[in-house]
Design an enzyme around this catalytic site. Structure first.
Site, PDB file in Angstrom:
ATOM      1  N   ASP A  49       0.838  -1.201   0.000  1.00  0.00           N
ATOM      2  CA  ASP A  49       0.000   0.000   0.000  1.00  0.00           C
ATOM      3  C   ASP A  49       0.876   1.255   0.000  1.00  0.00           C
ATOM      4  O   ASP A  49       0.647   2.178   0.769  1.00  0.00           O
ATOM      5  CB  ASP A  49      -0.951  -0.002   1.192  1.00  0.00           C
ATOM      6  CG  ASP A  49      -2.066   1.037   1.071  1.00  0.00           C
ATOM      7  OD1 ASP A  49      -2.369   1.460  -0.071  1.00  0.00           O
ATOM      8  OD2 ASP A  49      -2.620   1.436   2.107  1.00  0.00           O
ATOM      9  N   LYS A  51       2.076   4.727  -0.991  1.00  0.00           N
ATOM     10  CA  LYS A  51       1.506   5.964  -1.530  1.00  0.00           C
ATOM     11  C   LYS A  51       2.148   7.119  -0.781  1.00  0.00           C
ATOM     12  O   LYS A  51       2.688   6.934   0.312  1.00  0.00           O
ATOM     13  CB  LYS A  51      -0.018   5.970  -1.392  1.00  0.00           C
ATOM     14  CG  LYS A  51      -0.513   5.852   0.045  1.00  0.00           C
ATOM     15  CD  LYS A  51      -2.020   5.715   0.084  1.00  0.00           C
ATOM     16  CE  LYS A  51      -2.489   5.485   1.523  1.00  0.00           C
ATOM     17  NZ  LYS A  51      -3.920   5.228   1.570  1.00  0.00           N
ATOM     18  N   ASN A  54       1.593   7.702   2.951  1.00  0.00           N
ATOM     19  CA  ASN A  54       2.145   6.736   3.901  1.00  0.00           C
ATOM     20  C   ASN A  54       3.636   6.960   4.146  1.00  0.00           C
ATOM     21  O   ASN A  54       4.306   6.111   4.698  1.00  0.00           O
ATOM     22  CB  ASN A  54       1.911   5.301   3.413  1.00  0.00           C
ATOM     23  CG  ASN A  54       0.483   4.858   3.624  1.00  0.00           C
ATOM     24  OD1 ASN A  54      -0.269   5.489   4.354  1.00  0.00           O
ATOM     25  ND2 ASN A  54       0.102   3.779   2.976  1.00  0.00           N
ATOM     26  N   ASP A  68       2.203   2.763   7.885  1.00  0.00           N
ATOM     27  CA  ASP A  68       1.030   1.990   7.482  1.00  0.00           C
ATOM     28  C   ASP A  68       1.387   0.661   6.822  1.00  0.00           C
ATOM     29  O   ASP A  68       1.155   0.445   5.642  1.00  0.00           O
ATOM     30  CB  ASP A  68       0.117   2.809   6.570  1.00  0.00           C
ATOM     31  CG  ASP A  68      -1.275   2.190   6.474  1.00  0.00           C
ATOM     32  OD1 ASP A  68      -1.494   1.103   7.065  1.00  0.00           O
ATOM     33  OD2 ASP A  68      -2.135   2.764   5.795  1.00  0.00           O
ATOM     34  N   THR A  88      -4.467   1.039  -2.227  1.00  0.00           N
ATOM     35  CA  THR A  88      -5.152   2.276  -2.582  1.00  0.00           C
ATOM     36  C   THR A  88      -5.316   2.315  -4.097  1.00  0.00           C
ATOM     37  O   THR A  88      -4.317   2.218  -4.823  1.00  0.00           O
ATOM     38  CB  THR A  88      -4.342   3.479  -2.073  1.00  0.00           C
ATOM     39  OG1 THR A  88      -4.185   3.331  -0.654  1.00  0.00           O
ATOM     40  CG2 THR A  88      -5.042   4.793  -2.391  1.00  0.00           C
TER      41      THR A  88
END
Length: 188
Positions: A49, A51, A54, A68, A88
């Protein structure tokens, strides 16, 4: 259960990118994130995840803090089952849409490319009016080249970004370390 982490005085890389970030500084930050992901990979951890939001950037020394790991694939973990999609949508690798449990390091390289894209263009790689529209663009590889949004972007940097966001995992850099080294070579 509780999660405790250091307090980071600063902002997320997403906030910095959306506000406008000097290219060299942004590329340096993304290279640092890639080194952090490389370390995670040496520990057999796939983030899944990645991004800009994060990644926290310390105001004091520009140190990056990757956060995260809630969707991380860890050896022996059963956090996802076959056929489940995690991540995401604006930054998820196409193969992750098929089966999040079967993915490897290439999904994190793709996520690093998505972070770089945002740093360069101030927007995520894929946007749409609905989740379905975003996911269709991801699957089709319908990516707007960064130089269409930032006309004076160095073509060599755009190539690094586009290669890491390639829809075929084997066409991406061989790992997070190779991605970091490409960015560092560009910086030098």
């Amino acid at each position: 259960l509780y999660l405790v982490m250091d307090y980071v005085e600063g902002r997320s890389l997403g906030q910095l990118a959306r506000g406008g970030l000097e290219v060299r500084r942004g590329v340096g930050l993304v290279a640092s994130v890639a080194h952090a992901i490389h370390y995670a990979h040496t520990q057999q951890i796939i983030h899944r995840d990645l991004k800009p939001d994060n990644v926290l950037v310390s105001a004091k020394d520009d140190a990056v803090h990757l956060t995260d790991f809630g969707l991380a694939k860890v050896p022996g973990s059963q956090i996802t089952g076959t056929g489940e999609v995690m991540g995401t949508p604006n930054y998820v690798a196409p193969e992750q849409l098929e089966d999040s449990s079967a993915v490897g390091e290439a999904v994190d390289v793709y996520g690093l490319g998505g972070i770089l894209y945002t740093v360069l263009t101030r927007r995520p790689p894929y946007q749409g009016n609905s989740l379905g529209e975003i996911l269709r663009k991801v699957v089709m590889g319908n990516l707007r080249p960064p130089r269409e949004l930032v006309h004076d972007l160095d073509p060599a940097l755009e190539r690094i970004c586009l290669q890491s966001l390639h829809e075929i995992p084997s066409r991406r850099p061989e790992g997070a370390l190779a991605f970091a080294q490409a960015l560092e070579a560009w910086l030098s």
